[in-house]
Design a protein around this motif. Structure first.
Motif, PDB file in Angstrom:
ATOM      1  N   VAL A  88     -13.058  32.480  -6.327  1.00  0.00           N
ATOM      2  CA  VAL A  88     -12.383  31.539  -7.224  1.00  0.00           C
ATOM      3  C   VAL A  88     -12.060  30.233  -6.503  1.00  0.00           C
ATOM      4  N   ASP A  89     -11.653  30.334  -5.245  1.00  0.00           N
ATOM      5  CA  ASP A  89     -11.277  29.137  -4.503  1.00  0.00           C
ATOM      6  C   ASP A  89     -12.457  28.168  -4.379  1.00  0.00           C
ATOM      7  N   GLY A  90     -13.612  28.691  -4.009  1.00  0.00           N
ATOM      8  CA  GLY A  90     -14.779  27.827  -3.893  1.00  0.00           C
ATOM      9  C   GLY A  90     -15.259  27.330  -5.236  1.00  0.00           C
ATOM     10  N   GLN A  91     -15.169  28.170  -6.255  1.00  0.00           N
ATOM     11  CA  GLN A  91     -15.643  27.801  -7.584  1.00  0.00           C
ATOM     12  C   GLN A  91     -14.833  26.646  -8.160  1.00  0.00           C
ATOM     13  N   TYR A  92     -13.514  26.696  -8.004  1.00  0.00           N
ATOM     14  CA  TYR A  92     -12.723  25.617  -8.601  1.00  0.00           C
ATOM     15  C   TYR A  92     -12.826  24.317  -7.791  1.00  0.00           C
ATOM     16  N   ARG A  93     -12.996  24.415  -6.490  1.00  0.00           N
ATOM     17  CA  ARG A  93     -13.114  23.185  -5.696  1.00  0.00           C
ATOM     18  C   ARG A  93     -14.427  22.461  -5.987  1.00  0.00           C
ATOM     19  N   LEU A  94     -15.525  23.221  -6.058  1.00  0.00           N
ATOM     20  CA  LEU A  94     -16.809  22.599  -6.383  1.00  0.00           C
ATOM     21  C   LEU A  94     -16.792  22.036  -7.801  1.00  0.00           C
ATOM     22  N   ALA A  95     -16.207  22.786  -8.735  1.00  0.00           N
ATOM     23  CA  ALA A  95     -16.127  22.329 -10.121  1.00  0.00           C
ATOM     24  C   ALA A  95     -15.279  21.067 -10.233  1.00  0.00           C
ATOM     25  N   ALA A  96     -14.168  21.027  -9.510  1.00  0.00           N
ATOM     26  CA  ALA A  96     -13.288  19.859  -9.572  1.00  0.00           C
ATOM     27  C   ALA A  96     -13.977  18.620  -9.011  1.00  0.00           C
ATOM     28  N   MET A  97     -14.711  18.780  -7.912  1.00  0.00           N
ATOM     29  CA  MET A  97     -15.370  17.624  -7.307  1.00  0.00           C
ATOM     30  C   MET A  97     -16.454  17.058  -8.233  1.00  0.00           C
ATOM     31  N   LEU A  98     -17.314  17.936  -8.759  1.00  0.00           N
ATOM     32  CA  LEU A  98     -18.400  17.448  -9.612  1.00  0.00           C
ATOM     33  C   LEU A  98     -17.868  16.925 -10.947  1.00  0.00           C
ATOM     34  N   ALA A  99     -16.826  17.570 -11.482  1.00  0.00           N
ATOM     35  CA  ALA A  99     -16.230  17.082 -12.725  1.00  0.00           C
ATOM     36  C   ALA A  99     -15.576  15.725 -12.507  1.00  0.00           C
ATOM     37  N   ALA A 100     -14.938  15.549 -11.353  1.00  0.00           N
ATOM     38  CA  ALA A 100     -14.325  14.256 -11.042  1.00  0.00           C
ATOM     39  C   ALA A 100     -15.391  13.174 -10.886  1.00  0.00           C
ATOM     40  N   ILE A 259     -13.510  30.150 -15.986  1.00  0.00           N
ATOM     41  CA  ILE A 259     -12.048  29.985 -15.973  1.00  0.00           C
ATOM     42  C   ILE A 259     -11.605  29.381 -14.644  1.00  0.00           C
ATOM     43  N   ALA A 260     -12.253  29.825 -13.559  1.00  0.00           N
ATOM     44  CA  ALA A 260     -11.922  29.267 -12.238  1.00  0.00           C
ATOM     45  C   ALA A 260     -12.183  27.766 -12.188  1.00  0.00           C
ATOM     46  N   GLY A 261     -13.182  27.313 -12.918  1.00  0.00           N
ATOM     47  CA  GLY A 261     -13.465  25.893 -12.936  1.00  0.00           C
ATOM     48  C   GLY A 261     -12.333  25.046 -13.490  1.00  0.00           C
ATOM     49  N   LEU A 262     -11.424  25.674 -14.242  1.00  0.00           N
ATOM     50  CA  LEU A 262     -10.294  24.950 -14.830  1.00  0.00           C
ATOM     51  C   LEU A 262      -9.101  24.841 -13.888  1.00  0.00           C
ATOM     52  N   VAL A 263      -9.144  25.539 -12.767  1.00  0.00           N
ATOM     53  CA  VAL A 263      -7.976  25.589 -11.879  1.00  0.00           C
ATOM     54  C   VAL A 263      -7.565  24.202 -11.404  1.00  0.00           C
ATOM     55  N   GLY A 264      -8.518  23.380 -11.026  1.00  0.00           N
ATOM     56  CA  GLY A 264      -8.188  22.058 -10.507  1.00  0.00           C
ATOM     57  C   GLY A 264      -7.985  20.993 -11.561  1.00  0.00           C
ATOM     58  N   MET A 265      -8.220  21.329 -12.841  1.00  0.00           N
ATOM     59  CA  MET A 265      -8.154  20.321 -13.886  1.00  0.00           C
ATOM     60  C   MET A 265      -6.750  19.782 -14.158  1.00  0.00           C
ATOM     61  N   PRO A 266      -5.694  20.598 -14.150  1.00  0.00           N
ATOM     62  CA  PRO A 266      -4.365  20.021 -14.396  1.00  0.00           C
ATOM     63  C   PRO A 266      -4.010  18.898 -13.434  1.00  0.00           C
ATOM     64  N   GLN A 267      -4.266  19.083 -12.152  1.00  0.00           N
ATOM     65  CA  GLN A 267      -3.959  18.027 -11.189  1.00  0.00           C
ATOM     66  C   GLN A 267      -4.952  16.878 -11.286  1.00  0.00           C
TER      67      GLN A 267
END
Length: 381
Positions: A88-100, A259-267
């Motif tokens: 989950v940790d790697g999934q949300y960090r990669l998702a947050a970077m590419l989404a950003a 779901i893990a991809g959403l972890v970084g979205m609030p911040q």
């Protein structure tokens, strides 16, 4: 009827016993550590509670809990299929970077802009987790091993992409680098849920509530959820009943990663608006502890997320009072160990109770069949 009510009360009591026992045990051990260090445990906990009541701290607790909630739900979804998604940790960090990166590169109307960023985050997280699912289904690789390795690959991949000649730009007035800032149309405004607080609650708390409801409904009240739970508890029996276990593994890993991809979205959408070198990491591992504490249920995970949010943010007052705030890390670590011990104790108690109940019913004399007259017909007058 009374027997059914008693069984329900007993079942609910046993479900609550494990997390309650874990929290009590962790508090007891933490109190012993505080006392050994020369600090008053009751005064320390009182200071944390008083500090948590301040409006700004309360808002920070809620914001931290929203992030933890997404991480714990991602882990819990995998647990329901008997899959241990440590990635989950790697999934949300990669998702947050590419989404950003996508969010900072486009200009769209607000709803479409936010929707695109969330969609990219979910797809990236889901596809990255699906790699572990494919390895498990077609090569028999344990998801524990593959997700750990994927975390390391994620760190290297982010370091490769987050450079000024690729996806990053130099932050003004700082040595930090990050993706191009997301414009106002892609930002989610906060909500003033806490009166008198200068800090607003992340607007994506609404999305967290929606995802939590969908998680509960799908797991508990859908055919897919039934198949998922059945395959997780007994794979052979699920196959015999017609469940495609390989397909369930792939879908479960992909949904967990989504779901893990959403972890970084609030911040990302509510505070930082860019993915930089100081973007928080390690949230996925905290989600494992929260999922265990909440027994993989939507409500239990929410309570666990609030508890960890409280511990993280209320500990800031401890340094000012001469108490090492690292005591909170001890508490969180002890909670994880206590959860495992408490669940095992409750499981053994449940087995013993069931054996006693079976023995009691077998020892009872059978009730006479209805309408069975033992008087011989010839003896009747």
């Amino acid at each position: 009827m009374k027997s059914m009510n008693a069984d329900t009360v007993r079942r609910v009591g046993l479900s609550l016993a494990a997390p309650a026992l874990a929290i009590i045990l962790s508090l007891a051990i933490t109190s012993a550590v505080l006392a050994a260090a020369g600090n008053d445990p009751f005064d320390t906990f009182k200071q944390m509670i008083e500090y948590a009541k301040e409006p700004r701290t309360t808002a920070m607790i809620i914001n931290g809990s929203v992030t933890y909630y997404f991480a714990a739900l991602a882990v819990a979804f995998g647990f329901r299929m008997n899959l241990f998604n440590i990635g989950v940790d790697g999934q949300y960090r990669l998702a947050a970077m590419l989404a950003a990166a996508v969010g900072g590169a486009v200009s769209l109307p607000p709803i479409l802009h936010v929707g695109l960023i969330l969609l990219v985050a979910v797809l990236v997280g889901g596809l990255w987790a699906a790699v572990a699912g494919l390895l498990k289904v077609y090569r028999g690789v344990s998801e524990v091993i593959s997700t750990i390795m994927l975390n390391s690959i994620t760190t290297a991949l982010i370091a490769f992409l987050l450079t000024t000649d690729k996806l990053a730009v130099q932050a003004e007035g700082s040595n930090n680098i990050g993706t191009k800032p997301i414009p106002a149309s892609g930002q989610v405004p906060g909500i003033g849920l806490v009166p008198d607080s200068p800090l607003k609650v992340y607007g994506l708390i609404v999305l967290a509530v929606i995802v939590g409801f969908l998680y509960w409904f799908v797991i508990e009240h859908s055919r897919f959820g039934f198949d998922l739970r059945a395959a997780g508890r007994n794979e052979e029996a699920a196959v015999a009943s017609g469940v495609n276990v390989k397909r369930m593994i792939l879908i479960s890993m992909a949904v967990s990663g989504g779901i893990a991809g959403l972890v970084g979205m609030p911040q990302l959408l509510g505070s930082s608006y860019t993915y930089s070198l100081d973007f928080p990491a390690g949230i996925g591992f905290t989600g494992i502890a929260i999922a265990l504490l909440g027994r993989n249920t939507a409500l239990g995970v929410a309570i666990g997320a609030l508890l960890f949010g409280f511990l993280d943010n209320s500990s800031q007052i401890l340094d000012l009072e001469g108490v090492p705030k690292e005591i909170v890390m001890i508490t969180q670590g002890v909670i994880v160990l206590s959860v495992v011990i408490a669940y095992e104790l409750v499981r053994r108690y449940r087995i013993v109770a069931q054996q006693r109940e079976v023995g009691r019913r077998l020892s009872e004399p059978p009730a006479p069949a209805a309408g069975n007259d033992k008087t011989p017909q010839g003896a009747q007058a």
